[in-house]
Motif scaffolding. Structure first.
Motif, PDB file in Angstrom:
ATOM      1  N   GLN A  37      -8.163   2.324   6.704  1.00 39.01           N
ATOM      2  CA  GLN A  37      -7.448   2.890   5.556  1.00 39.01           C
ATOM      3  C   GLN A  37      -6.570   1.839   4.891  1.00 39.01           C
ATOM      4  O   GLN A  37      -6.525   1.733   3.656  1.00 39.01           O
ATOM      5  CB  GLN A  37      -6.600   4.070   6.019  1.00 39.01           C
ATOM      6  CG  GLN A  37      -5.744   4.707   4.927  1.00 39.01           C
ATOM      7  CD  GLN A  37      -4.864   5.825   5.471  1.00 39.01           C
ATOM      8  OE1 GLN A  37      -5.226   6.525   6.408  1.00 39.01           O
ATOM      9  NE2 GLN A  37      -3.681   5.983   4.890  1.00 39.01           N
ATOM     10  N   THR A  97       0.825  -1.206   0.000  1.00 42.90           N
ATOM     11  CA  THR A  97       0.000   0.000   0.000  1.00 42.90           C
ATOM     12  C   THR A  97       0.866   1.266   0.000  1.00 42.90           C
ATOM     13  O   THR A  97       2.028   1.244   0.429  1.00 42.90           O
ATOM     14  CB  THR A  97      -0.931   0.042   1.227  1.00 42.90           C
ATOM     15  OG1 THR A  97      -0.132   0.098   2.421  1.00 42.90           O
ATOM     16  CG2 THR A  97      -1.840  -1.179   1.269  1.00 42.90           C
ATOM     17  N   GLU A 103      -6.927   0.419   1.012  1.00 48.50           N
ATOM     18  CA  GLU A 103      -5.817   0.486   0.057  1.00 48.50           C
ATOM     19  C   GLU A 103      -5.414  -0.911  -0.430  1.00 48.50           C
ATOM     20  O   GLU A 103      -5.025  -1.086  -1.579  1.00 48.50           O
ATOM     21  CB  GLU A 103      -4.623   1.173   0.689  1.00 48.50           C
ATOM     22  CG  GLU A 103      -4.776   2.663   0.883  1.00 48.50           C
ATOM     23  CD  GLU A 103      -3.494   3.291   1.413  1.00 48.50           C
ATOM     24  OE1 GLU A 103      -2.406   2.970   0.908  1.00 48.50           O
ATOM     25  OE2 GLU A 103      -3.579   4.119   2.345  1.00 48.50           O
TER      26      GLU A 103
END
Length: 336
Positions: free
Chosen positions: A327, A133, A331
């Motif tokens: 998050q 990521t 991702e």
């Protein structure tokens, strides 16, 4: 006559030095001819461990593919010194690399410590997706800015579970159970949220501490449980599999930046690829290692994993990592 001989000798020496200088590599351009480099890899793992074999395979590949220009030696069992001291030496520019983990690295980039949180991911493959990521790459860059070069973050040692004197299927069953942890906040908060009482002592002291009941349990992966004969002092494997244990091999950015570009890529590729191969071997060996524990008298307890996963939500809240966790999932394309 004597003066002429002295001047001639001096001229010969200066020409030789000039030729040597011309034959050396320019690490900024990436060309490599005469320079040699040395890297010493430090690990707490013994020379019989599977991860040591992975490190050794990476070292051998680097030596072979650089025609011996990058000499790499692996030192097991902390032969070079304490982990913290080795990290300091690497950051100071010495040719040292250290096998460590996200907990240690969180001292430099706090959020990377999320990798040592309980139930961040359920498998090695999902962990690899997080390593790709943009957020993780940003953490690597922050480490690099502080003098730490990540050579590989994908060394995997298996999943950690609770092992001790009594069975536990829910967090309530771990209430009051004093459990050894490595001591970093992600471990402490996770273990507390799952019901146990964390206690930080070196792994080398765990066997005797459980045997004398100075502590009640430990949370540990199968590789270490088998190699340390933990089955001699523990009766139960409470199979929480709460932390997928990723280890990282880090070196000093100052040392790494001196390598010609083609050597840099050889080092990175060898470390990553051999870490992956080693991890696959460890995953393949999980069933056999569990059977070894059972054959030596331990009982494997299947737990209510959903109850444990729900319990650790409070740990993410306390460390301010709820949004960060989501998050990373977004991702990485993970649906947790």
């Amino acid at each position: 006559m004597k003066l002429k001989k002295i001047l001639a000798a001096a001229l010969a020496i200066s020409m030789t030095l000039a030729l040597v200088a011309c034959g050396k590599s320019d690490s900024n351009t990436g060309s490599a001819t005469g320079d040699t480099y040395e890297l010493k890899i430090s690990t707490t793992q013994t020379n019989t461990s599977m991860i040591y074999q992975g490190l050794k395979a990476a070292a051998d590949e680097i030596v072979e593919k650089t025609d011996g220009k990058v000499k790499v030696t692996v030192y097991p069992s902390s032969q070079l010194g304490a982990e913290e001291d080795m990290i300091d030496q690497a950051m100071a520019g010495m040719g040292i690399a250290v096998l460590t983990d996200a907990g240690r690295m969180s001292s430099y980039v706090n959020d990377i410590g999320i990798f040592n949180m309980a139930y961040l991911v359920d498998s090695y493959e999902d962990g690899l997706k997080i390593l790709k990521t943009d957020t993780f790459k940003g953490w690597e860059k922050q480490l690099q800015d502080q003098g730490i070069r990540v050579l590989a973050f994908n060394f995997y040692d298996g999943a950690r579970s609770f092992m001790g004197h009594k069975p536990a299927t829910t967090p309530a069953d771990l209430k009051g159970v004093v459990t050894r942890t490595p001591g970093a906040d992600p471990y402490n908060y996770s273990i507390t949220a799952m019901g146990a009482t964390p206690y930080n002592i070196p792994w080398s002291e765990v066997y005797n501490s459980i045997q004398t009941k100075a502590i009640d349990a430990c949370e540990v992966q199968y590789t270490s449980a088998v190699s340390s004969a933990i089955y001699e002092v523990c009766q139960y494997v409470n199979k929480t599999e709460h932390i997928q244990l990723f280890n990282c091999l880090i070196g000093g950015e100052a040392w790494f930046s001196k390598l010609p570009e083609e050597y840099q890529q050889i080092v990175l590729d060898a470390c990553y690829n051999n870490a992956y191969n080693c991890s696959m071997d460890i995953i393949d060996a999980q069933a056999d290692m569990e059977q070894t524990l059972v054959d030596n008298g331990m009982q494997v307890v299947e737990v209510d994993k959903e109850a444990f996963k729900s319990a650790v939500d409070t740990a993410y809240e306390q460390l301010g990592w709820q949004d960060l966790r989501q998050q990373l999932y977004t991702e990485a394309g993970l649906n947790y």
